[in-house]
Design a protein around this motif. Structure first.
Motif, PDB file in Angstrom:
ATOM      1  N   PRO A  67       2.759 -82.633  73.478  1.00 58.38           N
ATOM      2  CA  PRO A  67       2.537 -83.510  74.631  1.00 58.38           C
ATOM      3  C   PRO A  67       1.338 -83.114  75.472  1.00 58.38           C
ATOM      4  CG  PRO A  67       4.862 -82.932  74.433  1.00 58.38           C
ATOM      5  CD  PRO A  67       4.122 -82.063  73.473  1.00 58.38           C
ATOM      6  N   MET A  68       0.871 -81.856  75.345  1.00 58.28           N
ATOM      7  CA  MET A  68      -0.230 -81.372  76.176  1.00 58.28           C
ATOM      8  C   MET A  68      -1.600 -81.702  75.599  1.00 58.28           C
ATOM      9  SD  MET A  68       1.986 -80.198  78.157  1.00 58.28           S
ATOM     10  CE  MET A  68       1.015 -79.485  79.477  1.00 58.28           C
ATOM     11  N   LEU A  69      -1.662 -82.407  74.473  1.00 56.78           N
ATOM     12  CA  LEU A  69      -2.942 -82.705  73.839  1.00 56.78           C
ATOM     13  C   LEU A  69      -3.838 -83.582  74.714  1.00 56.78           C
ATOM     14  CD1 LEU A  69      -1.738 -83.278  70.167  1.00 56.78           C
ATOM     15  CD2 LEU A  69      -3.343 -81.509  70.915  1.00 56.78           C
ATOM     16  N   SER A  70      -3.265 -84.308  75.658  1.00 55.93           N
ATOM     17  CA  SER A  70      -4.072 -85.152  76.542  1.00 55.93           C
ATOM     18  C   SER A  70      -4.445 -84.450  77.842  1.00 55.93           C
ATOM     19  CB  SER A  70      -3.320 -86.450  76.873  1.00 55.93           C
ATOM     20  OG  SER A  70      -2.115 -86.165  77.574  1.00 55.93           O
ATOM     21  N   CYS A  71      -4.043 -83.196  78.002  1.00 57.31           N
ATOM     22  CA  CYS A  71      -4.363 -82.449  79.223  1.00 57.31           C
ATOM     23  C   CYS A  71      -5.702 -81.740  79.082  1.00 57.31           C
ATOM     24  CB  CYS A  71      -3.276 -81.403  79.501  1.00 57.31           C
ATOM     25  SG  CYS A  71      -1.661 -82.105  79.881  1.00 57.31           S
ATOM     26  N   HIS A  72      -6.342 -81.496  80.210  1.00 58.77           N
ATOM     27  CA  HIS A  72      -7.538 -80.653  80.199  1.00 58.77           C
ATOM     28  C   HIS A  72      -7.170 -79.227  79.798  1.00 58.77           C
ATOM     29  CE1 HIS A  72      -9.394 -83.471  83.427  1.00 58.77           C
ATOM     30  NE2 HIS A  72      -9.910 -83.756  82.260  1.00 58.77           N
ATOM     31  N   TYR A  73      -8.158 -78.491  79.325  1.00 60.13           N
ATOM     32  CA  TYR A  73      -7.985 -77.058  79.139  1.00 60.13           C
ATOM     33  C   TYR A  73      -7.637 -76.417  80.490  1.00 60.13           C
ATOM     34  CZ  TYR A  73     -10.132 -76.688  74.423  1.00 60.13           C
ATOM     35  OH  TYR A  73     -10.408 -76.780  73.082  1.00 60.13           O
ATOM     36  N   ILE A  74      -6.794 -75.382  80.453  1.00 59.96           N
ATOM     37  CA  ILE A  74      -6.483 -74.609  81.660  1.00 59.96           C
ATOM     38  C   ILE A  74      -7.735 -73.840  82.084  1.00 59.96           C
ATOM     39  CG2 ILE A  74      -5.027 -72.802  82.637  1.00 59.96           C
ATOM     40  CD1 ILE A  74      -2.971 -73.437  80.437  1.00 59.96           C
ATOM     41  N   GLN A  75      -8.036 -73.842  83.376  1.00 60.99           N
ATOM     42  CA  GLN A  75      -9.181 -73.097  83.912  1.00 60.99           C
ATOM     43  C   GLN A  75      -8.713 -72.228  85.079  1.00 60.99           C
ATOM     44  OE1 GLN A  75     -11.559 -76.508  85.107  1.00 60.99           O
ATOM     45  NE2 GLN A  75     -13.035 -76.087  83.500  1.00 60.99           N
ATOM     46  N   LYS A  76      -8.657 -70.937  84.872  1.00 65.36           N
ATOM     47  CA  LYS A  76      -8.294 -70.030  85.964  1.00 65.36           C
ATOM     48  C   LYS A  76      -9.060 -68.720  85.812  1.00 65.36           C
ATOM     49  CE  LYS A  76      -3.838 -71.808  87.408  1.00 65.36           C
ATOM     50  NZ  LYS A  76      -3.814 -73.032  86.601  1.00 65.36           N
ATOM     51  N   GLY A  77      -9.252 -68.054  86.917  1.00 63.52           N
ATOM     52  CA  GLY A  77      -9.969 -66.792  86.872  1.00 63.52           C
ATOM     53  C   GLY A  77      -9.792 -66.010  88.152  1.00 63.52           C
ATOM     54  N   ALA A 187     -20.283 -58.937  93.769  1.00 56.85           N
ATOM     55  CA  ALA A 187     -18.931 -59.304  93.346  1.00 56.85           C
ATOM     56  C   ALA A 187     -19.006 -60.125  92.069  1.00 56.85           C
ATOM     57  CB  ALA A 187     -18.223 -60.089  94.444  1.00 56.85           C
ATOM     58  N   VAL A 188     -17.906 -60.123  91.308  1.00 55.72           N
ATOM     59  CA  VAL A 188     -17.896 -60.849  90.036  1.00 55.72           C
ATOM     60  C   VAL A 188     -16.671 -61.745  89.948  1.00 55.72           C
ATOM     61  CG1 VAL A 188     -19.187 -59.049  88.832  1.00 55.72           C
ATOM     62  CG2 VAL A 188     -16.681 -59.013  88.777  1.00 55.72           C
ATOM     63  N   PHE A 189     -16.811 -62.780  89.134  1.00 56.89           N
ATOM     64  CA  PHE A 189     -15.695 -63.670  88.823  1.00 56.89           C
ATOM     65  C   PHE A 189     -15.527 -63.691  87.320  1.00 56.89           C
ATOM     66  CE2 PHE A 189     -13.685 -67.739  87.838  1.00 56.89           C
ATOM     67  CZ  PHE A 189     -12.646 -67.769  88.765  1.00 56.89           C
ATOM     68  N   VAL A 190     -14.308 -63.455  86.857  1.00 59.68           N
ATOM     69  CA  VAL A 190     -13.986 -63.500  85.430  1.00 59.68           C
ATOM     70  C   VAL A 190     -13.158 -64.754  85.194  1.00 59.68           C
ATOM     71  CG1 VAL A 190     -12.898 -62.337  83.483  1.00 59.68           C
ATOM     72  CG2 VAL A 190     -14.017 -60.991  85.272  1.00 59.68           C
ATOM     73  N   GLY A 191     -13.744 -65.729  84.497  1.00 60.11           N
ATOM     74  CA  GLY A 191     -13.074 -66.994  84.249  1.00 60.11           C
ATOM     75  C   GLY A 191     -12.605 -67.117  82.817  1.00 60.11           C
ATOM     76  N   PHE A 192     -11.449 -67.718  82.635  1.00 55.06           N
ATOM     77  CA  PHE A 192     -10.823 -67.886  81.322  1.00 55.06           C
ATOM     78  C   PHE A 192     -10.408 -69.348  81.201  1.00 55.06           C
ATOM     79  CE2 PHE A 192      -6.595 -66.822  78.915  1.00 55.06           C
ATOM     80  CZ  PHE A 192      -7.114 -67.306  77.732  1.00 55.06           C
ATOM     81  N   VAL A 193     -10.802 -69.983  80.115  1.00 57.40           N
ATOM     82  CA  VAL A 193     -10.481 -71.381  79.847  1.00 57.40           C
ATOM     83  C   VAL A 193      -9.729 -71.446  78.524  1.00 57.40           C
ATOM     84  CG1 VAL A 193     -11.436 -73.682  79.454  1.00 57.40           C
ATOM     85  CG2 VAL A 193     -12.559 -72.124  81.065  1.00 57.40           C
ATOM     86  N   ALA A 194      -8.575 -72.123  78.504  1.00 51.52           N
ATOM     87  CA  ALA A 194      -7.744 -72.123  77.295  1.00 51.52           C
ATOM     88  C   ALA A 194      -7.135 -73.490  77.052  1.00 51.52           C
ATOM     89  CB  ALA A 194      -6.631 -71.078  77.409  1.00 51.52           C
ATOM     90  N   ASN A 195      -7.047 -73.865  75.800  1.00 53.36           N
ATOM     91  CA  ASN A 195      -6.479 -75.132  75.370  1.00 53.36           C
ATOM     92  C   ASN A 195      -5.004 -75.201  75.773  1.00 53.36           C
ATOM     93  OD1 ASN A 195      -5.180 -77.107  73.491  1.00 53.36           O
ATOM     94  ND2 ASN A 195      -7.253 -77.257  72.666  1.00 53.36           N
ATOM     95  N   HIS A 196      -4.636 -76.269  76.490  1.00 52.66           N
ATOM     96  CA  HIS A 196      -3.263 -76.359  77.024  1.00 52.66           C
ATOM     97  C   HIS A 196      -2.250 -76.770  75.964  1.00 52.66           C
ATOM     98  CE1 HIS A 196      -0.232 -76.246  79.978  1.00 52.66           C
ATOM     99  NE2 HIS A 196      -0.852 -76.863  80.968  1.00 52.66           N
ATOM    100  N   ALA A 197      -2.692 -77.249  74.814  1.00 49.82           N
ATOM    101  CA  ALA A 197      -1.757 -77.512  73.717  1.00 49.82           C
ATOM    102  C   ALA A 197      -1.471 -76.254  72.922  1.00 49.82           C
ATOM    103  CB  ALA A 197      -2.315 -78.596  72.793  1.00 49.82           C
ATOM    104  N   VAL A 198      -2.174 -75.183  73.240  1.00 46.47           N
ATOM    105  CA  VAL A 198      -2.012 -73.912  72.536  1.00 46.47           C
ATOM    106  C   VAL A 198      -1.254 -72.898  73.384  1.00 46.47           C
ATOM    107  CG1 VAL A 198      -3.294 -71.969  71.510  1.00 46.47           C
ATOM    108  CG2 VAL A 198      -4.080 -74.316  71.149  1.00 46.47           C
ATOM    109  N   VAL A 199      -1.477 -72.901  74.693  1.00 45.62           N
ATOM    110  CA  VAL A 199      -0.805 -71.945  75.578  1.00 45.62           C
ATOM    111  C   VAL A 199      -0.275 -72.637  76.819  1.00 45.62           C
ATOM    112  CG1 VAL A 199      -2.185 -69.965  74.835  1.00 45.62           C
ATOM    113  CG2 VAL A 199      -2.949 -71.327  76.787  1.00 45.62           C
TER     114      VAL A 199
END
Length: 492
Positions: A67-77, A187-199
């Motif tokens: 069901p998550m195939l239509s969602c954007h990738y998760i973006q958090k950091g 200062a630094v920002f570490v961002g991670f983007v992941a497919n929402h149908a995978v995680v």
């Protein structure tokens, strides 16, 4: 501080390396020389692969993944203070530990593949992820972490690659991407983007913790790749011609975004108010059901801190939506982790989506005429009822009529709570430079009524709630004294 890890040239392939002081130039910028330079500029990109060969075979998307195939990738950091190491060493350390983390989670370096029977699998076949290095020399932490103000989304959006990528696009694009952004103050920002149908969120932060832990030499908690969520389902989602779905909401609708901080004391007081029925016996019909549920499910009758906070927000946002009719039905939707709710339970380290969305409804007039404990009791009743039987019924209903999850707020009366203050966003994500300063997200999956809950930075039981609302509703909410008496300055 942990010593930097040397990068292994065999596992890190330079896709393009640009001069560190030179921003990436897009075609539009080449045409219009007077266009302003972007606040955040990518200066290099590397393709990163797992250290060794993967033993993980194809992983079939489950009835909770599809069901998550239509969602954007998760973006958090996460924002961190200046690491205090040369930039070359910092990048080397992050890339090498990322390669090792992908060795633990090889599926995240794969692609989606649709098989002949229309089932979709995650396949690792010597593919790679993207690691970007970016700079923002004119910006500092104070530009991003502005107290008592809207989130500067024009800036935070630049902290993440693969912006607004839909999860179905994982057939042709990496399933994950990463970006290190260095600000002008170090200062630094570490961002991670992941497919929402995978995680889901649990798997997302499990990987983030693993990556950070490997950077400082911590032991690894291996993910569970067994596909034992609902057994071998034959249900599929079909996309004729390979044309995938689009998001189910208007991603360009105007929004205001705020991080609202609720102290541990404020949350304790909300919980005490929400559980007042234990002493007074009010709302017998609703709470009688709760007493019954608590007996059936092992004395789970107490309304939780988070349910109390959600009820407080639900009532306040509904008051702020001035155009809703009194008899309109308003919905509060939240995702629940099914790992521990199934019988038998599945591993807490299960890799993939093991979530379902549950909805609680009430009319506008009901929320207005009843107090916090009434609204919290309704939320609590929904949560405690969603155990093994309800989970399996929801899965069976989806299998009978497969569809993408209709994320959004089509009637203007819904709220959707994502993420969780229980996720280890600060604890476990020390890369060797100390505790993170703040968590932020990109513009993925945001619409009027979308909220995400983060643990407070201090780790003291406080909660930060990222709230996205239409401009008019946000303006009304920020004038609601009853709501604001429990809000303090956002952390940090």
């Amino acid at each position: 501080m942990a010593p930097p890890i040397s990068a292994d040239a065999a596992t890190v392939e330079a896709a393009s390396v640009l001069v560190a002081a030179t921003p990436v130039i897009t075609p539009n910028e080449m045409v219009c020389k007077d266009a302003p330079a972007p606040a955040v500029s990518v200066v290099s990109k590397q393709a990163v692969r797992p250290v060794g060969a993967s033993a993980v075979r194809d992983l079939k998307l489950s009835v909770s993944d599809m069901p998550m195939l239509s969602c954007h990738y998760i973006q958090k950091g996460l924002f961190f203070p200046p690491p205090g190491v040369p930039m070359a060493s910092l990048v080397s350390s992050l890339v090498a530990s990322l390669s090792r983390a992908l060795d633990v989670f090889p599926a995240l370096a794969g692609r989606l593949v649709t098989l002949h029977d229309d089932s979709i699998v995650i396949r690792y076949d010597d593919t790679a992820v993207e690691f970007y290095q970016a700079v923002a020399p004119a910006l500092s932490l104070v530009d991003f972490l502005v107290p008592d103000a809207d989130v500067p989304t024009t800036l935070t959006n630049g902290l993440f690659p693969m912006d607004r990528t839909v999860s179905y696009d994982g057939h042709s694009r990496p399933l994950t991407s990463f970006q290190l952004t260095v600000l002008g103050d170090g200062a630094v920002f570490v961002g991670f983007v992941a497919n929402h149908a995978v995680v889901d969120g649990t798997s997302f932060w499990h990987f983030f913790n693993t990556w950070a832990g490997l950077c400082r030499g911590a032991p690894v908690r291996e993910p569970d790749f067994r596909r034992n969520f609902f057994g071998d389902s034959t249900a599929v989602l079909r996309f004729p011609g390979g044309v995938g779905p689009t998001v189910t909401f208007d991603a360009d609708a105007p929004l205001r975004e705020r991080i609202l901080h609720f102290s541990a004391l404020a949350i304790r007081e909300l919980k005490a108010t929400a559980n007042r029925w234990k002493r007074t016996g009010q709302d017998a019909e609703v709470n009688g059901k709760l007493v019954h549920d608590s007996k059936v499910q092992g004395d789970r009758g107490e309304i939780s801190s988070f349910q109390s906070l959600c009820a407080h927000i639900w009532r306040a946002v509904t008051r702020s939506r001035r155009l809703l009719a009194a008899d309109s039905t308003t919905t509060f939707r939240m995702a629940v982790n099914c790992r521990h709710r199934l019988r038998p339970a599945i591993s807490p380290l299960y890799f993939g989506n093991a979530i379902q969305s549950i909805a609680t409804t009430a009319t506008v007039s009901e929320l207005a005429s009843n107090d916090l404990s009434w609204a919290a009791a309704r939320l609590h009743a929904t949560v405690v009822a969603h155990e093994d039987g309800a989970i399996r019924r929801a899965a069976a209903e989806w299998e009978a009529a497969p569809r993408c999850f209709p994320l959004g707020n089509p009637d203007g009366a819904a709220l959707t709570m994502g993420s969780s203050p229980r996720f280890p966003m600060y604890d476990g994500n020390d890369f060797g430079w100390g505790r993170a300063l703040a968590v932020r997200s990109g513009r993925a999956n945001k619409f009027d009524g979308k909220m995400s809950a983060f643990p407070g930075q201090a780790g003291d039981g406080s909660v930060d709630v990222e709230v996205c609302l239409s401009p008019d509703t946000m303006a009304c909410l920020l004038r609601d004294d009853e709501f604001l008496q429990n809000v303090s300055s956002p952390s940090p």
